[in-house]
Design a protein around this motif. Sequence first.
Motif, PDB file in Angstrom:
ATOM      1  N   ILE A 316       0.857  -1.318  -0.051  1.00  0.00           N
ATOM      2  CA  ILE A 316       0.067   0.106   0.087  1.00  0.00           C
ATOM      3  C   ILE A 316       0.786   1.148  -0.002  1.00  0.00           C
ATOM      4  CG2 ILE A 316      -1.947   1.162   1.219  1.00  0.00           C
ATOM      5  CD1 ILE A 316      -2.506  -1.246   2.477  1.00  0.00           C
ATOM      6  N   LYS A 317       0.631   2.228  -1.007  1.00  0.00           N
ATOM      7  CA  LYS A 317       1.504   3.319  -1.086  1.00  0.00           C
ATOM      8  C   LYS A 317       1.056   4.658  -0.562  1.00  0.00           C
ATOM      9  CE  LYS A 317       3.607   6.051  -4.748  1.00  0.00           C
ATOM     10  NZ  LYS A 317       3.815   5.916  -6.387  1.00  0.00           N
ATOM     11  N   TYR A 318       1.743   5.273   0.433  1.00  0.00           N
ATOM     12  CA  TYR A 318       1.220   6.595   0.894  1.00  0.00           C
ATOM     13  C   TYR A 318       2.582   7.830   0.460  1.00  0.00           C
ATOM     14  CZ  TYR A 318      -1.134   3.177   4.169  1.00  0.00           C
ATOM     15  OH  TYR A 318      -1.958   2.167   4.730  1.00  0.00           O
ATOM     16  N   GLN A 319       1.868   8.722   0.339  1.00  0.00           N
ATOM     17  CA  GLN A 319       2.997   9.799  -0.051  1.00  0.00           C
ATOM     18  C   GLN A 319       2.551  11.040   0.851  1.00  0.00           C
ATOM     19  OE1 GLN A 319       1.269  10.383  -4.422  1.00  0.00           O
ATOM     20  NE2 GLN A 319       3.608  10.048  -4.927  1.00  0.00           N
ATOM     21  N   VAL A 320       3.928  11.732   1.331  1.00  0.00           N
ATOM     22  CA  VAL A 320       3.864  12.635   2.364  1.00  0.00           C
ATOM     23  C   VAL A 320       4.548  13.800   1.893  1.00  0.00           C
ATOM     24  CG1 VAL A 320       4.385  12.994   4.926  1.00  0.00           C
ATOM     25  CG2 VAL A 320       3.526  10.712   4.298  1.00  0.00           C
ATOM     26  N   PRO A 321       3.978  14.983   1.525  1.00  0.00           N
ATOM     27  CA  PRO A 321       4.964  16.123   1.371  1.00  0.00           C
ATOM     28  C   PRO A 321       5.611  16.637   2.539  1.00  0.00           C
ATOM     29  CG  PRO A 321       2.565  16.576   1.132  1.00  0.00           C
ATOM     30  CD  PRO A 321       2.682  15.308   1.501  1.00  0.00           C
ATOM     31  N   ILE A 322       6.745  16.695   2.219  1.00  0.00           N
ATOM     32  CA  ILE A 322       7.599  17.815   3.415  1.00  0.00           C
ATOM     33  C   ILE A 322       8.324  18.722   2.637  1.00  0.00           C
ATOM     34  CG2 ILE A 322       9.254  17.525   5.081  1.00  0.00           C
ATOM     35  CD1 ILE A 322       8.179  14.755   5.735  1.00  0.00           C
ATOM     36  N   GLU A 325       9.897  18.167  -0.661  1.00  0.00           N
ATOM     37  CA  GLU A 325      10.214  16.822  -0.882  1.00  0.00           C
ATOM     38  C   GLU A 325       8.614  15.914  -0.853  1.00  0.00           C
ATOM     39  OE1 GLU A 325      12.784  15.240  -1.805  1.00  0.00           O
ATOM     40  OE2 GLU A 325      14.696  16.299  -0.905  1.00  0.00           O
ATOM     41  N   VAL A 326       8.612  15.010  -1.404  1.00  0.00           N
ATOM     42  CA  VAL A 326       7.441  14.277  -1.427  1.00  0.00           C
ATOM     43  C   VAL A 326       7.894  12.844  -0.731  1.00  0.00           C
ATOM     44  CG1 VAL A 326       5.483  12.941  -2.431  1.00  0.00           C
ATOM     45  CG2 VAL A 326       6.044  15.302  -2.905  1.00  0.00           C
ATOM     46  N   LEU A 327       8.010  12.589   0.344  1.00  0.00           N
ATOM     47  CA  LEU A 327       8.171  11.153   0.834  1.00  0.00           C
ATOM     48  C   LEU A 327       7.203  10.103   0.511  1.00  0.00           C
ATOM     49  CD1 LEU A 327       9.840  11.920   4.432  1.00  0.00           C
ATOM     50  CD2 LEU A 327      10.819  12.038   2.043  1.00  0.00           C
ATOM     51  N   VAL A 328       7.685   8.770  -0.113  1.00  0.00           N
ATOM     52  CA  VAL A 328       6.894   7.893  -0.368  1.00  0.00           C
ATOM     53  C   VAL A 328       7.081   6.566   0.265  1.00  0.00           C
ATOM     54  CG1 VAL A 328       6.256   6.474  -2.390  1.00  0.00           C
ATOM     55  CG2 VAL A 328       6.854   8.673  -2.952  1.00  0.00           C
ATOM     56  N   PHE A 329       6.039   6.178   0.939  1.00  0.00           N
ATOM     57  CA  PHE A 329       5.804   5.202   1.997  1.00  0.00           C
ATOM     58  C   PHE A 329       5.312   4.040   1.353  1.00  0.00           C
ATOM     59  CE2 PHE A 329       6.996   8.649   4.902  1.00  0.00           C
ATOM     60  CZ  PHE A 329       7.806   8.058   5.803  1.00  0.00           C
ATOM     61  N   ILE A 340      10.372   3.034   3.055  1.00  0.00           N
ATOM     62  CA  ILE A 340      10.335   4.345   2.552  1.00  0.00           C
ATOM     63  C   ILE A 340      11.152   4.444   1.277  1.00  0.00           C
ATOM     64  CG2 ILE A 340      12.169   5.131   3.770  1.00  0.00           C
ATOM     65  CD1 ILE A 340      11.013   7.770   3.784  1.00  0.00           C
ATOM     66  N   GLU A 341      10.968   5.133   0.275  1.00  0.00           N
ATOM     67  CA  GLU A 341      11.723   5.054  -0.914  1.00  0.00           C
ATOM     68  C   GLU A 341      12.616   6.192  -1.157  1.00  0.00           C
ATOM     69  OE1 GLU A 341       9.536   4.296  -5.297  1.00  0.00           O
ATOM     70  OE2 GLU A 341       9.611   6.451  -4.748  1.00  0.00           O
ATOM     71  N   ILE A 342      13.861   5.562  -1.294  1.00  0.00           N
ATOM     72  CA  ILE A 342      15.027   6.401  -1.691  1.00  0.00           C
ATOM     73  C   ILE A 342      14.688   7.100  -3.146  1.00  0.00           C
ATOM     74  CG2 ILE A 342      17.590   6.675  -1.602  1.00  0.00           C
ATOM     75  CD1 ILE A 342      17.646   4.213   0.165  1.00  0.00           C
ATOM     76  N   PRO A 343      14.957   8.425  -3.236  1.00  0.00           N
ATOM     77  CA  PRO A 343      14.896   8.677  -4.620  1.00  0.00           C
ATOM     78  C   PRO A 343      16.108   8.200  -5.559  1.00  0.00           C
ATOM     79  CG  PRO A 343      14.785  10.446  -3.080  1.00  0.00           C
ATOM     80  CD  PRO A 343      15.128   9.320  -2.207  1.00  0.00           C
ATOM     81  N   ASP A 364       8.149   6.218  11.757  1.00  0.00           N
ATOM     82  CA  ASP A 364       8.626   7.069  10.821  1.00  0.00           C
ATOM     83  C   ASP A 364       7.711   7.768  10.003  1.00  0.00           C
ATOM     84  OD1 ASP A 364      11.528   6.761  11.579  1.00  0.00           O
ATOM     85  OD2 ASP A 364      11.758   4.680  10.482  1.00  0.00           O
ATOM     86  N   TYR A 365       6.606   7.032   9.503  1.00  0.00           N
ATOM     87  CA  TYR A 365       5.441   7.374   8.757  1.00  0.00           C
ATOM     88  C   TYR A 365       4.740   8.648   9.483  1.00  0.00           C
ATOM     89  CZ  TYR A 365       0.960   7.771   6.643  1.00  0.00           C
ATOM     90  OH  TYR A 365      -0.138   8.110   6.158  1.00  0.00           O
ATOM     91  N   LEU A 366       4.570   8.375  10.792  1.00  0.00           N
ATOM     92  CA  LEU A 366       3.791   9.134  11.514  1.00  0.00           C
ATOM     93  C   LEU A 366       4.479  10.461  11.673  1.00  0.00           C
ATOM     94  CD1 LEU A 366       2.271   6.771  14.253  1.00  0.00           C
ATOM     95  CD2 LEU A 366       1.153   7.710  12.005  1.00  0.00           C
ATOM     96  N   GLU A 367       5.922  10.337  11.963  1.00  0.00           N
ATOM     97  CA  GLU A 367       6.513  11.534  12.207  1.00  0.00           C
ATOM     98  C   GLU A 367       6.690  12.148  10.930  1.00  0.00           C
ATOM     99  OE1 GLU A 367      10.385  10.983  13.900  1.00  0.00           O
ATOM    100  OE2 GLU A 367       9.713  10.342  15.752  1.00  0.00           O
ATOM    101  N   ALA A 368       6.889  11.700   9.585  1.00  0.00           N
ATOM    102  CA  ALA A 368       6.939  12.415   8.306  1.00  0.00           C
ATOM    103  C   ALA A 368       5.510  13.267   8.169  1.00  0.00           C
ATOM    104  CB  ALA A 368       7.056  11.274   7.280  1.00  0.00           C
ATOM    105  N   CYS A 369       4.535  12.476   8.710  1.00  0.00           N
ATOM    106  CA  CYS A 369       3.246  13.252   8.585  1.00  0.00           C
ATOM    107  C   CYS A 369       3.058  14.724   9.450  1.00  0.00           C
ATOM    108  CB  CYS A 369       1.927  12.358   9.125  1.00  0.00           C
ATOM    109  SG  CYS A 369       1.652  10.921   7.701  1.00  0.00           S
ATOM    110  N   ASN A 370       3.993  14.433  10.582  1.00  0.00           N
ATOM    111  CA  ASN A 370       4.113  15.525  11.402  1.00  0.00           C
ATOM    112  C   ASN A 370       5.505  16.498  10.824  1.00  0.00           C
ATOM    113  OD1 ASN A 370       2.057  15.269  13.262  1.00  0.00           O
ATOM    114  ND2 ASN A 370       3.272  13.865  14.358  1.00  0.00           N
TER     115      ASN A 370
END
Length: 386
Positions: A316-322, A325-329, A340-343, A364-370
């Motif tokens: 399941i793919k999740y995208q988090v903009p920071i 960057e857009v981190l892809v989990f 997490i995807e390394i560019p 890590d995902y939850l922290e990225a959301c923050n």
Amino acid sequence: MEFDFLSPVHEDLLDEIRNLNPQSIGANIRLHTERSGLPEVEGVNVAIFGVCENRRSIKSADAPGFFNLRRQFYRLYPGNWRLQLADLGDIQPGATVEDTYFAVQNLVESLIKQDVLPIILGGSQDLIYAQYRAYDKLDQMVNLVNIDSRFDLGDAEKNISNQSYVGKIVVDQPYNLFNYSAVGYQTYFNSQDEIELMERLFFEAYRLGEVTSNIGHMEPIFRSANLVGMDLGAIDSASLNSECFNSPNGFNGREICALSRYAGISDKVSSFGVYEYQEQLGDLANMLVAQIIWYFIEGVNYRTNENTISAKKEFIKYQVPIDDEVLVFFKSPVSGRWWIEIPFLSNVNTKLKRHTLLPCSEEDYLEACNQVIPERWYKAKRKNEV
């Protein structure tokens, strides 16, 4: 398999095995014996062998034997395993230490190519260098995880020892090392120069207290490893009940076995070494080391094989903009584990083209959301850019 440098399991152990319960490990493992020779490795999943080499130890040059360790391990019962085990015997010290390294390197490489996972029972920990060199012809960058109270970086210009081998791994060709993770280091055993060098190389270092406060946080570290080494000196002396290791601080028996299981359950780990074994260890220490090996094999048995293309298609793919960057989990619906995807950098000549997913935790995902970028992602990205 022709490896005439391997000596068979001691005859006295064979007599003990005959009296073991037929469900014990000793009664169900393929053995290298004087009479029948080396066992066939076809159909074997995990192969154990000892390396009686200690000449590069700064403490003891006496070559260890593994009689008492094997005795304790054979007495254990397997879990509900679907694995075939083999004990290939021991590599005796070569004419030079380099000869021993060559034998270890060739045996580990051969086993990996045959889809057999080697467990190395070692003397001095500089043998990790030979374990690492086994990957030279496997056409991949490798991640090394070391469970140790010291970084063991040392001076690459000086002779290798059991506390100075990582520097050789970093500078010697061919360059295969992508990441080095030290798990359980104790600051007072490491110079500030080494601590700063770990930072400059974007390597990962986890202090003992950080690891033991939440041992589960280490699972993603092992999930990205290709080879794992363990210094028995990382265990506190009380748990080993031995004067061979004199540190009052370290992992207890439960913690070290948990780390061993994380190493085993990782789909990518293809070799595992337990080093700094001393022959004079007592029954309690030998039982603990036997259980460390048991937990690693237990982990191997429960691998989910999520490192395949077909398995990743189900993630399941999740995208988090920071910031910019857009981190892809990605999350596995089977195990609940995260990546997490390394560019990918198309202008960089790297062997990492097929290794773009970095194991991480849900935190890590939850922290990225923050809006907090995971430190492991940052270091991996920087290493990929260098």
